[in-house]
Design an enzyme around this catalytic site. Sequence first.
Site, PDB file in Angstrom:
ATOM      1  N   HIS A  85       0.817  -1.213   0.000  1.00 24.25           N
ATOM      2  CA  HIS A  85       0.000   0.000   0.000  1.00 24.25           C
ATOM      3  C   HIS A  85       0.852   1.265   0.000  1.00 24.25           C
ATOM      4  CE1 HIS A  85       0.697   1.114   4.233  1.00 24.25           C
ATOM      5  NE2 HIS A  85       0.470  -0.157   4.577  1.00 24.25           N
TER       6      HIS A  85
ATOM      7  N   CYS B  79       2.949  -4.440   6.934  1.00 22.48           N
ATOM      8  CA  CYS B  79       2.654  -4.283   5.511  1.00 22.48           C
ATOM      9  C   CYS B  79       3.908  -3.929   4.725  1.00 22.48           C
ATOM     10  CB  CYS B  79       1.613  -3.178   5.309  1.00 22.48           C
ATOM     11  SG  CYS B  79      -0.020  -3.601   5.950  1.00 22.48           S
TER      12      CYS B  79
END
Length: 448
Positions: A334, A352
């Site tokens: 992301h 992440c």
Amino acid sequence: MRGTDRRPGRRARRYAGVAAAAAIALLATACSGGSHSTVSPAQSRAQASASAQAHAAALARDVTITPADGSHDAIPADGITVTAVAGTLTNVTVRTSGDAVSGSLAGDSKSWHSTGILGVSQSYTVTAAGTAPSGEKIVKTSTFRTLTPAQTFSTHIFEGYQQSYGVGMPIILTFSRPITNKAAVERSLQLTTSKPVIGAWYWDGDQQLYFRPRDYWPAYTKVTFTGHLNGIEGAKGVYGTHDLSQTFEIGRSLIAVASTTTHKTQIYLNGKLTYQWPISTGRASLPTPDGTYLSVEKANPVRMIGGGPAGSAGHYDELVNFAVRFTYSGDYYHSAPWSVVNQGTSNVSHGCVNLPPAAAQTYYDMSIPGDPITVTASTAAGKWDDGWTQWFLSWSAYLKGSATGEAVQAGPQGNTFVSPSSLPASTASVPLGTSATGNFYAGTANLG
């Protein structure tokens, strides 16, 4: 003269009486010598018809049809068998309001058996034609009905109609009830692919079944799935009642590899290294786990909440842009404008893969479900079933999840089940053609 009657009238009457008696005797003799009856044309035709029917019935005994005429609760898996006890079979037809039934005649024309499983709660009429040893024609018919199950199961396929998926995408089937007759279910499943594909089915428990190719799908492959599940006994007394079909396609090849130690991700598009971006993965206390995953879903934005209770030092509640998910536990590729200064040099995320905003948008725009994403050199191992983790397994390990123990060879004409030992060796390379053995172990070497 005394004692002699010479009167003409009396003598004539006596002769007449004798003649009458003789006539009566002759008539009686004629009547008692035999009998005579008259048969009408209608009676004659009925007698001929009865005789023909009796002869046809005698000939029909030279052919047997199973299930027998008038049967109820026939077992779908048993199918239909026609046998010539004497003589030979020439043709067998099956009429039903359900799916068409085909079959094959033995080489000696002595028997015929239907192909596949019959449907449940269905009536069938079988007409068999043959030739008796005498050369006469034989015709026999049987009408029967299959059982109506007290318990049933249904099946759901993840893939959507004419949707596109990445080259790592498994076919995912979910059953409404636990399946114990797993081999029968596997064998009822058919794949037709526009390009040759080798793969296998894998049971993840009793209610989920995956198909995965040995190596990544060839890009731009059209896939048609058909589950001939109507009539399959998935568990004792539990039957499928409907077939299932779906058509989808494998799109372009998009493969991402992220290294937790070089702090870079390589993006391969259709086999070519197209992008190399700086990244920041999970910090030491929250490492991004190793493994070859698949993109599951994407959204823009995604609200991410974690880091402890609200108000605690590590708590966060953020809207994150251009997020592509690859684990159920919450790992994404992301956009992370807040960590750009760390991207390419150090790991600071909560697990992440942080990307520069422009890079994150580029990847987001290209991403579809089933694109391989591999994380390497992490201190944390990947966890089975945390996402679509079918590529954690080597081909030999994956085969062990099949109830048949066989591989599937698919192509434009459908598929066959084959012994894995009969297959040619794989020529696919890591990371573009397949996943690395042991890729989910902690500390897996860089693959990009």
